[in-house]
Write a protein that holds these residues in place. Structure first.
Motif, PDB file in Angstrom:
ATOM      1  N   MET A 190       0.840  -1.388   0.117  1.00 50.24           N
ATOM      2  CA  MET A 190       0.061   0.065   0.055  1.00 50.24           C
ATOM      3  C   MET A 190       0.709   1.342   0.034  1.00 50.24           C
ATOM      4  SD  MET A 190      -2.980   1.170   2.377  1.00 50.24           S
ATOM      5  CE  MET A 190      -2.447   1.982   3.822  1.00 50.24           C
ATOM      6  N   ILE A 191       1.964   1.200   0.833  1.00 48.19           N
ATOM      7  CA  ILE A 191       2.954   2.513   0.662  1.00 48.19           C
ATOM      8  C   ILE A 191       3.371   2.895  -0.523  1.00 48.19           C
ATOM      9  CG2 ILE A 191       4.891   3.222   1.480  1.00 48.19           C
ATOM     10  CD1 ILE A 191       4.168   1.868   4.391  1.00 48.19           C
ATOM     11  N   THR A 192       3.912   1.671  -1.145  1.00 48.23           N
ATOM     12  CA  THR A 192       4.493   2.115  -2.413  1.00 48.23           C
ATOM     13  C   THR A 192       3.281   2.436  -3.414  1.00 48.23           C
ATOM     14  OG1 THR A 192       4.545  -0.214  -3.062  1.00 48.23           O
ATOM     15  CG2 THR A 192       6.380   0.611  -2.164  1.00 48.23           C
ATOM     16  N   VAL A 193       2.274   1.799  -3.691  1.00 52.38           N
ATOM     17  CA  VAL A 193       1.280   1.814  -4.666  1.00 52.38           C
ATOM     18  C   VAL A 193       0.549   3.213  -4.382  1.00 52.38           C
ATOM     19  CG1 VAL A 193      -1.157   1.115  -5.488  1.00 52.38           C
ATOM     20  CG2 VAL A 193       0.487  -0.666  -5.041  1.00 52.38           C
ATOM     21  N   MET A 194       0.461   3.806  -3.335  1.00 57.82           N
ATOM     22  CA  MET A 194      -0.153   4.941  -2.851  1.00 57.82           C
ATOM     23  C   MET A 194       0.794   6.116  -2.864  1.00 57.82           C
ATOM     24  SD  MET A 194      -3.504   3.635  -0.747  1.00 57.82           S
ATOM     25  CE  MET A 194      -4.024   5.544  -0.483  1.00 57.82           C
ATOM     26  N   CYS A 195       2.116   5.724  -2.957  1.00 63.36           N
ATOM     27  CA  CYS A 195       3.156   6.837  -2.757  1.00 63.36           C
ATOM     28  C   CYS A 195       3.373   7.382  -1.581  1.00 63.36           C
ATOM     29  CB  CYS A 195       3.126   7.628  -3.975  1.00 63.36           C
ATOM     30  SG  CYS A 195       3.413   7.192  -5.490  1.00 63.36           S
ATOM     31  N   LEU A 196       3.017   6.814  -0.640  1.00 64.05           N
ATOM     32  CA  LEU A 196       2.835   7.211   0.938  1.00 64.05           C
ATOM     33  C   LEU A 196       4.303   7.124   1.475  1.00 64.05           C
ATOM     34  CD1 LEU A 196      -0.185   5.285   2.282  1.00 64.05           C
ATOM     35  CD2 LEU A 196      -0.047   7.649   1.593  1.00 64.05           C
ATOM     36  N   PRO A 197       4.666   8.138   2.587  1.00 62.01           N
ATOM     37  CA  PRO A 197       6.042   8.114   3.137  1.00 62.01           C
ATOM     38  C   PRO A 197       6.230   6.893   3.878  1.00 62.01           C
ATOM     39  CG  PRO A 197       4.382   9.542   4.431  1.00 62.01           C
ATOM     40  CD  PRO A 197       3.902   8.921   3.025  1.00 62.01           C
ATOM     41  N   TYR A 198       7.578   6.532   4.129  1.00 72.32           N
ATOM     42  CA  TYR A 198       7.873   5.205   4.729  1.00 72.32           C
ATOM     43  C   TYR A 198       7.446   5.336   6.165  1.00 72.32           C
ATOM     44  CZ  TYR A 198      11.040   4.463   0.754  1.00 72.32           C
ATOM     45  OH  TYR A 198      11.652   4.112  -0.297  1.00 72.32           O
ATOM     46  N   THR A 199       7.128   6.629   6.895  1.00 72.31           N
ATOM     47  CA  THR A 199       6.730   6.710   8.021  1.00 72.31           C
ATOM     48  C   THR A 199       5.247   6.485   8.522  1.00 72.31           C
ATOM     49  OG1 THR A 199       6.510   9.136   7.914  1.00 72.31           O
ATOM     50  CG2 THR A 199       8.545   8.154   8.851  1.00 72.31           C
ATOM     51  N   PHE A 200       4.563   6.438   7.282  1.00 70.95           N
ATOM     52  CA  PHE A 200       3.088   5.917   7.397  1.00 70.95           C
ATOM     53  C   PHE A 200       2.742   5.018   8.185  1.00 70.95           C
ATOM     54  CE2 PHE A 200      -1.272   4.129   5.729  1.00 70.95           C
ATOM     55  CZ  PHE A 200      -1.859   5.333   5.743  1.00 70.95           C
ATOM     56  N   ALA A 201       3.322   3.708   8.241  1.00 74.23           N
ATOM     57  CA  ALA A 201       3.059   2.472   9.139  1.00 74.23           C
ATOM     58  C   ALA A 201       2.869   2.840  10.541  1.00 74.23           C
ATOM     59  CB  ALA A 201       3.890   1.460   8.624  1.00 74.23           C
ATOM     60  N   SER A 202       3.704   3.791  11.050  1.00 70.92           N
ATOM     61  CA  SER A 202       4.004   4.198  12.584  1.00 70.92           C
ATOM     62  C   SER A 202       3.117   5.628  12.783  1.00 70.92           C
ATOM     63  CB  SER A 202       5.369   4.287  12.778  1.00 70.92           C
ATOM     64  OG  SER A 202       6.144   5.275  11.953  1.00 70.92           O
ATOM     65  N   ASN A 203       2.559   6.012  11.787  1.00 74.58           N
ATOM     66  CA  ASN A 203       1.705   7.408  12.082  1.00 74.58           C
ATOM     67  C   ASN A 203       0.838   6.875  13.149  1.00 74.58           C
ATOM     68  OD1 ASN A 203      -0.457   9.246  12.082  1.00 74.58           O
ATOM     69  ND2 ASN A 203       0.458   9.915   9.978  1.00 74.58           N
ATOM     70  N   PRO A 204       0.694   7.982  14.286  1.00 80.29           N
ATOM     71  CA  PRO A 204      -0.255   7.625  15.284  1.00 80.29           C
ATOM     72  C   PRO A 204      -1.894   7.555  15.072  1.00 80.29           C
ATOM     73  CG  PRO A 204       1.340   9.329  16.032  1.00 80.29           C
ATOM     74  CD  PRO A 204       1.455   8.800  14.563  1.00 80.29           C
ATOM     75  N   ASN A 205      -2.168   8.213  14.037  1.00 78.34           N
ATOM     76  CA  ASN A 205      -3.560   8.105  13.557  1.00 78.34           C
ATOM     77  C   ASN A 205      -3.868   6.867  12.881  1.00 78.34           C
ATOM     78  OD1 ASN A 205      -4.089  10.643  14.380  1.00 78.34           O
ATOM     79  ND2 ASN A 205      -3.261  11.595  12.379  1.00 78.34           N
ATOM     80  N   TRP A 206      -2.828   6.366  12.157  1.00 81.23           N
ATOM     81  CA  TRP A 206      -3.030   5.000  11.416  1.00 81.23           C
ATOM     82  C   TRP A 206      -2.961   3.776  12.550  1.00 81.23           C
ATOM     83  CZ3 TRP A 206      -4.625   2.686   7.265  1.00 81.23           C
ATOM     84  CH2 TRP A 206      -4.217   1.324   6.798  1.00 81.23           C
ATOM     85  N   VAL A 207      -2.055   3.839  13.456  1.00 84.58           N
ATOM     86  CA  VAL A 207      -1.708   2.921  14.519  1.00 84.58           C
ATOM     87  C   VAL A 207      -3.232   2.832  15.266  1.00 84.58           C
ATOM     88  CG1 VAL A 207      -0.648   2.292  16.472  1.00 84.58           C
ATOM     89  CG2 VAL A 207       0.651   3.294  14.722  1.00 84.58           C
ATOM     90  N   HIS A 208      -3.631   3.873  15.693  1.00 85.77           N
ATOM     91  CA  HIS A 208      -4.915   3.829  16.195  1.00 85.77           C
ATOM     92  C   HIS A 208      -6.147   3.397  15.587  1.00 85.77           C
ATOM     93  CE1 HIS A 208      -8.255   5.248  18.945  1.00 85.77           C
ATOM     94  NE2 HIS A 208      -8.710   5.832  17.871  1.00 85.77           N
ATOM     95  N   TYR A 209      -6.213   3.651  14.031  1.00 85.15           N
ATOM     96  CA  TYR A 209      -7.397   3.147  13.454  1.00 85.15           C
ATOM     97  C   TYR A 209      -7.198   1.497  13.280  1.00 85.15           C
ATOM     98  CZ  TYR A 209      -9.561   1.653   9.258  1.00 85.15           C
ATOM     99  OH  TYR A 209     -10.153   1.076   8.087  1.00 85.15           O
ATOM    100  N   ILE A 210      -5.865   1.165  12.883  1.00 87.21           N
ATOM    101  CA  ILE A 210      -5.780  -0.245  13.015  1.00 87.21           C
ATOM    102  C   ILE A 210      -6.005  -1.017  14.171  1.00 87.21           C
ATOM    103  CG2 ILE A 210      -3.931  -2.298  12.644  1.00 87.21           C
ATOM    104  CD1 ILE A 210      -4.842  -0.824   9.834  1.00 87.21           C
ATOM    105  N   ARG A 211      -5.666  -0.374  15.253  1.00 87.33           N
ATOM    106  CA  ARG A 211      -5.869  -1.083  16.711  1.00 87.33           C
ATOM    107  C   ARG A 211      -7.489  -1.190  16.691  1.00 87.33           C
ATOM    108  NH1 ARG A 211      -1.390   1.725  20.665  1.00 87.33           N
ATOM    109  NH2 ARG A 211       0.075   0.389  20.127  1.00 87.33           N
ATOM    110  N   ARG A 212      -8.222  -0.066  16.576  1.00 91.21           N
ATOM    111  CA  ARG A 212      -9.653  -0.118  16.812  1.00 91.21           C
ATOM    112  C   ARG A 212     -10.278  -1.022  15.704  1.00 91.21           C
ATOM    113  NH1 ARG A 212     -12.880   5.139  18.303  1.00 91.21           N
ATOM    114  NH2 ARG A 212     -14.747   4.058  18.824  1.00 91.21           N
TER     115      ARG A 212
END
Length: 65
Positions: A1-23
């Protein structure tokens, strides 16, 4: 997903993303460090490049890219 959507490498540890996945999916998810994400992407790219080089050298036809 990170490469396909051209997201930064830090996306997987973004607090908002982590909160979403946890929830939604996994309450124990902690994210991945940027270095791990980058290493995995470069490893996949290298393996894929090797496969394409092998494929293109062993087919009898010409290819225009």
């Amino acid at each position: 997903m990170i490469t396909v959507m051209c997201l930064p490498y830090t996306f997987a540890s973004n607090p908002n993303w982590v909160h979403y996945i946890r929830r939604v999916f996994n309450p124990t998810y902690k994210g991945w460090p940027r270095a791990t994400v980058k290493a995995d992407i470069y490893k996949f790219k290298h393996e894929h490049d090797q496969y394409l080089r092998y494929l293109f050298t062993h087919i009898p036809n010409r290819i225009s890219i």
